[in-house]
Design an enzyme around this catalytic site. Structure first.
Site, PDB file in Angstrom:
ATOM      1  N   HIS A 205      -2.094  45.993  39.293  1.00 50.28           N
ATOM      2  CA  HIS A 205      -0.770  45.860  38.675  1.00 50.28           C
ATOM      3  C   HIS A 205      -0.145  44.477  38.829  1.00 50.28           C
ATOM      4  O   HIS A 205       0.983  44.258  38.385  1.00 50.28           O
ATOM      5  CB  HIS A 205       0.194  46.904  39.260  1.00 50.28           C
ATOM      6  CG  HIS A 205       0.575  46.636  40.693  1.00 50.28           C
ATOM      7  ND1 HIS A 205      -0.197  47.039  41.745  1.00 50.28           N
ATOM      8  CD2 HIS A 205       1.634  45.995  41.227  1.00 50.28           C
ATOM      9  CE1 HIS A 205       0.376  46.678  42.883  1.00 50.28           C
ATOM     10  NE2 HIS A 205       1.487  46.029  42.599  1.00 50.28           N
TER      11      HIS A 205
HETATM   12  C1  UD1 Z   1       7.066  45.753  41.997  1.00 49.05           C
HETATM   13  C2  UD1 Z   1       7.070  44.586  42.988  1.00 49.05           C
HETATM   14  C3  UD1 Z   1       5.655  44.346  43.468  1.00 49.05           C
HETATM   15  C4  UD1 Z   1       5.027  45.611  44.017  1.00 49.05           C
HETATM   16  C5  UD1 Z   1       5.138  46.735  43.014  1.00 49.05           C
HETATM   17  C6  UD1 Z   1       4.673  48.003  43.667  1.00 49.05           C
HETATM   18  C7  UD1 Z   1       8.723  42.793  42.625  1.00 49.05           C
HETATM   19  C8  UD1 Z   1       8.917  41.418  42.141  1.00 49.05           C
HETATM   20  N1  UD1 Z   1       7.536  43.360  42.344  1.00 49.05           N
HETATM   21  O1  UD1 Z   1       6.282  45.357  40.886  1.00 49.05           O
HETATM   22  O2  UD1 Z   1       5.672  43.375  44.500  1.00 49.05           O
HETATM   23  O3  UD1 Z   1       3.669  45.340  44.305  1.00 49.05           O
HETATM   24  O4  UD1 Z   1       6.505  46.899  42.619  1.00 49.05           O
HETATM   25  O5  UD1 Z   1       4.292  48.965  42.764  1.00 49.05           O
HETATM   26  O6  UD1 Z   1       9.601  43.349  43.225  1.00 49.05           O
HETATM   27  N2  UD1 Z   1       8.312  50.807  35.511  1.00 49.05           N
HETATM   28  C9  UD1 Z   1       8.396  52.104  35.091  1.00 49.05           C
HETATM   29  N3  UD1 Z   1       8.843  53.040  35.977  1.00 49.05           N
HETATM   30  C10 UD1 Z   1       9.198  52.750  37.252  1.00 49.05           C
HETATM   31  C11 UD1 Z   1       9.123  51.418  37.661  1.00 49.05           C
HETATM   32  C12 UD1 Z   1       8.679  50.459  36.789  1.00 49.05           C
HETATM   33  O7  UD1 Z   1       8.084  52.423  33.958  1.00 49.05           O
HETATM   34  O8  UD1 Z   1       9.585  53.664  37.999  1.00 49.05           O
HETATM   35  C13 UD1 Z   1       7.795  49.791  34.573  1.00 49.05           C
HETATM   36  C14 UD1 Z   1       8.887  49.099  33.767  1.00 49.05           C
HETATM   37  O9  UD1 Z   1       8.348  48.827  32.499  1.00 49.05           O
HETATM   38  C15 UD1 Z   1       9.053  47.798  34.523  1.00 49.05           C
HETATM   39  C16 UD1 Z   1       7.655  47.518  35.032  1.00 49.05           C
HETATM   40  O10 UD1 Z   1       7.104  48.791  35.307  1.00 49.05           O
HETATM   41  O11 UD1 Z   1       9.538  46.759  33.698  1.00 49.05           O
HETATM   42  C17 UD1 Z   1       7.619  46.659  36.270  1.00 49.05           C
HETATM   43  O12 UD1 Z   1       8.463  47.172  37.306  1.00 49.05           O
HETATM   44  P1  UD1 Z   1       9.067  46.187  38.427  1.00 49.05           P
HETATM   45  O13 UD1 Z   1       9.727  46.959  39.492  1.00 49.05           O
HETATM   46  O14 UD1 Z   1       9.851  45.094  37.795  1.00 49.05           O
HETATM   47  O15 UD1 Z   1       7.787  45.468  38.994  1.00 49.05           O
HETATM   48  P2  UD1 Z   1       6.405  46.062  39.486  1.00 49.05           P
HETATM   49  O16 UD1 Z   1       5.313  45.495  38.664  1.00 49.05           O
HETATM   50  O17 UD1 Z   1       6.505  47.537  39.613  1.00 49.05           O
HETATM   51  N1  UDP Z   2      -0.139  54.308  46.248  1.00 48.90           N
HETATM   52  C1  UDP Z   2       0.142  55.629  45.911  1.00 48.90           C
HETATM   53  N2  UDP Z   2      -0.219  56.088  44.675  1.00 48.90           N
HETATM   54  C2  UDP Z   2      -0.873  55.310  43.765  1.00 48.90           C
HETATM   55  C3  UDP Z   2      -1.144  53.961  44.117  1.00 48.90           C
HETATM   56  C4  UDP Z   2      -0.756  53.493  45.349  1.00 48.90           C
HETATM   57  O1  UDP Z   2       0.708  56.379  46.720  1.00 48.90           O
HETATM   58  O2  UDP Z   2      -1.184  55.791  42.680  1.00 48.90           O
HETATM   59  C5  UDP Z   2       0.299  53.823  47.558  1.00 48.90           C
HETATM   60  C6  UDP Z   2      -0.729  53.110  48.403  1.00 48.90           C
HETATM   61  O3  UDP Z   2      -1.444  54.026  49.203  1.00 48.90           O
HETATM   62  C7  UDP Z   2       0.145  52.212  49.250  1.00 48.90           C
HETATM   63  C8  UDP Z   2       1.244  51.804  48.293  1.00 48.90           C
HETATM   64  O4  UDP Z   2       1.277  52.817  47.293  1.00 48.90           O
HETATM   65  O5  UDP Z   2       0.719  52.946  50.318  1.00 48.90           O
HETATM   66  C9  UDP Z   2       0.942  50.477  47.676  1.00 48.90           C
HETATM   67  O6  UDP Z   2       1.825  50.254  46.641  1.00 48.90           O
HETATM   68  P1  UDP Z   2       1.541  49.265  45.440  1.00 48.90           P
HETATM   69  O7  UDP Z   2       0.084  49.031  45.290  1.00 48.90           O
HETATM   70  O8  UDP Z   2       2.308  49.782  44.291  1.00 48.90           O
HETATM   71  O9  UDP Z   2       2.293  47.940  45.916  1.00 48.90           O
HETATM   72  P2  UDP Z   2       1.866  46.676  46.794  1.00 48.90           P
HETATM   73  O10 UDP Z   2       1.375  47.172  48.104  1.00 48.90           O
HETATM   74  O11 UDP Z   2       0.848  45.920  46.019  1.00 48.90           O
HETATM   75  O12 UDP Z   2       3.129  45.905  46.900  1.00 48.90           O
END
Ligand code: UD1
Ligand code: UDP
Length: 362
Positions: A205
């Site tokens: 992601h």
């Molecule tokens: C965020 C964090 C990233 C983390 C990730 C964990 C920042 C800058 N990024 O990235 O470090 O690794 O979360 O998963 O804080 N969206 C949905 N539903 C949700 C949430 C998001 O549809 O519940 C979609 C939306 O289109 C949104 C996109 O995902 O624009 C990105 O969400 P956002 O929270 O901005 O960043 P992540 O890529 O999730």
């Molecule tokens: N995780 C989860 N379900 C998923 C993918 C990840 O519960 O489908 C958990 C994973 O075990 C870890 C955390 O989410 O505990 C990691 O989150 P993510 O990869 O979204 O973010 P990052 O660690 O890269 O910031």
């Protein structure tokens, strides 16, 4: 002492849950939980509250998605109002997401002490939004809780006094150890028709892998290589799904019949999938650490990692972004050279207690 704990995005829930749980054993400490709403889908948020036994948040800010500036600013405005209404001694933030920086900035400007859990990790890559969040949060934190010894070196190099830094271990591993047995009881492999040790688990992601057409195509090329060797289980992150859709790449993914696309998983099912995988292929920060704790080989599709201990001691291998490196790494594994690693110092399930012990005496 009154501590306000902040969660916003998926990985935050696993980090705060054990701290809240442990706080029940510290009579002098009361905790409050604020959810910024950065992640809001049922499968990116609520599910984790149920599975990890997190209490309902005392306040839900409901900020949702937006550009970095919009999201960060919305959290700041809403969190400032929370602190107006309910004074607190310490604001505790975890990880490196936008909610982490936003809340620490608000607290710091109000002269409230900030505790940062997972401080000092550095990828050295300022193109990553998380790297900016890490550097700035650490600069304004009063208590910097680290997961590995290298982190203190990073912090001291940025001028942070050693007396603020506390090496306490890894709260995410507290959660993993607490839930592993329960996770292994889940019927998820049977439900998916997969066999233990025979599939690859994949999560991707990072903006650097999905946010441009070129990067997303490169990521799909890697997935094709992986899927040519093993069945792949792919819980699709909402960012990845929406980018693949935007670039017209979903049909290319759908053609990969070996790739089982599923919704983002709850913590227990995902842990069960990780613990029984042949290999993980990922760009997630948390997954690099969790696979190290589980001794499952992890191939990380990134040019750098802020978690070097998972490579030097754990089961992680950094591939860079050339899909050919994945091919080579899989050949190595097939030749019997899978990396299992060992468990890093203090990743022992007691990190949360150490944090609260430090704060109790502060
Ligand atoms: C965020 C964090 C990233 C983390 C990730 C964990 C920042 C800058 N990024 O990235 O470090 O690794 O979360 O998963 O804080 N969206 C949905 N539903 C949700 C949430 C998001 O549809 O519940 C979609 C939306 O289109 C949104 C996109 O995902 O624009 C990105 O969400 P956002 O929270 O901005 O960043 P992540 O890529 O999730
Ligand atoms: N995780 C989860 N379900 C998923 C993918 C990840 O519960 O489908 C958990 C994973 O075990 C870890 C955390 O989410 O505990 C990691 O989150 P993510 O990869 O979204 O973010 P990052 O660690 O890269 O910031």
């Amino acid at each position: 002492m009154h501590i306000t704990c902040v969660v916003g995005a998926r990985p935050n829930f696993m980090k705060v849950a054990p701290i809240l749980e442990a706080s029940k054993r510290f009579p002098g400490i009361t905790c409050r939980l604020i959810h910024t709403g950065q992640h809001y889908d049922e499968r990116m948020s609520d599910l984790f509250f149920q599975e990890l036994g997190l209490p309902d948040p005392d306040v839900y800010l409901g900020v949702g998605s937006g550009s970095h500036a919009v999201q960060t600013a919305r959290v700041m405005l809403a969190f400032d109002e929370v602190l107006d209404k309910t004074p607190t001694d310490v604001v505790l933030v975890v990880g490196d997401v936008n909610s982490t920086l936003a809340c620490s900035l608000v607290a710091s400007k109000r002269n409230i002490r900030v505790a940062h859990v997972e401080a000092g990790l550095r990828s050295g890559d300022r193109r990553m939004p998380e790297e900016i969040n890490r550097i700035l949060t650490d600069q304004i934190s009063d208590y910097l809780f680290t997961t590995e010894r290298d982190a203190a070196r990073n912090l001291e190099a940025e001028g942070i006094p050693a007396c603020r830094i506390h090496f306490i271990g890894n709260v995410m591993i507290d959660t993993l150890l607490q839930h592993r047995d329960r996770a292994l009881q889940r019927p998820i492999l049977r439900d998916l028709g997969q066999k233990a040790g025979e599939y690859a688990l994949c999560t991707l992601h990072r903006p650097s892998n999905v946010d441009t057409q070129e990067a997303a195509e490169n990521t799909l090329t890697a997935l094709e290589i992986l899927a040519a060797r093993f069945p792949v289980v792919l819980p699709l992150h909402p960012r990845t799904r929406s980018k693949l859709e935007q670039f017209g790449l979903l049909p290319r993914l759908e053609r990969l019949t070996q790739v089982q696309r599923i919704e983002p998983q709850g913590y227990l099912d995902f842990l069960a999938l990780m613990a029984q995988a042949h290999v993980a292929f990922t760009d997630s920060g948390g997954v690099q650490e969790e696979t190290t704790a589980l001794g499952i080989p992890c191939l990380t599709f990134r040019e750098n990692t802020e978690r070097p201990i998972t490579v030097t001691e754990g089961s992680n291998q950094l591939l860079g972004l050339d899909p050919k490196n994945l091919e080579r790494a899989l050949d190595e594994m097939a030749a019997g050279n899978a990396k299992r690693g060992r468990i890093p110092e203090l990743w022992d399930g007691k990190a949360s207690e150490r944090i609260l012990t430090v704060l109790q005496h502060a």
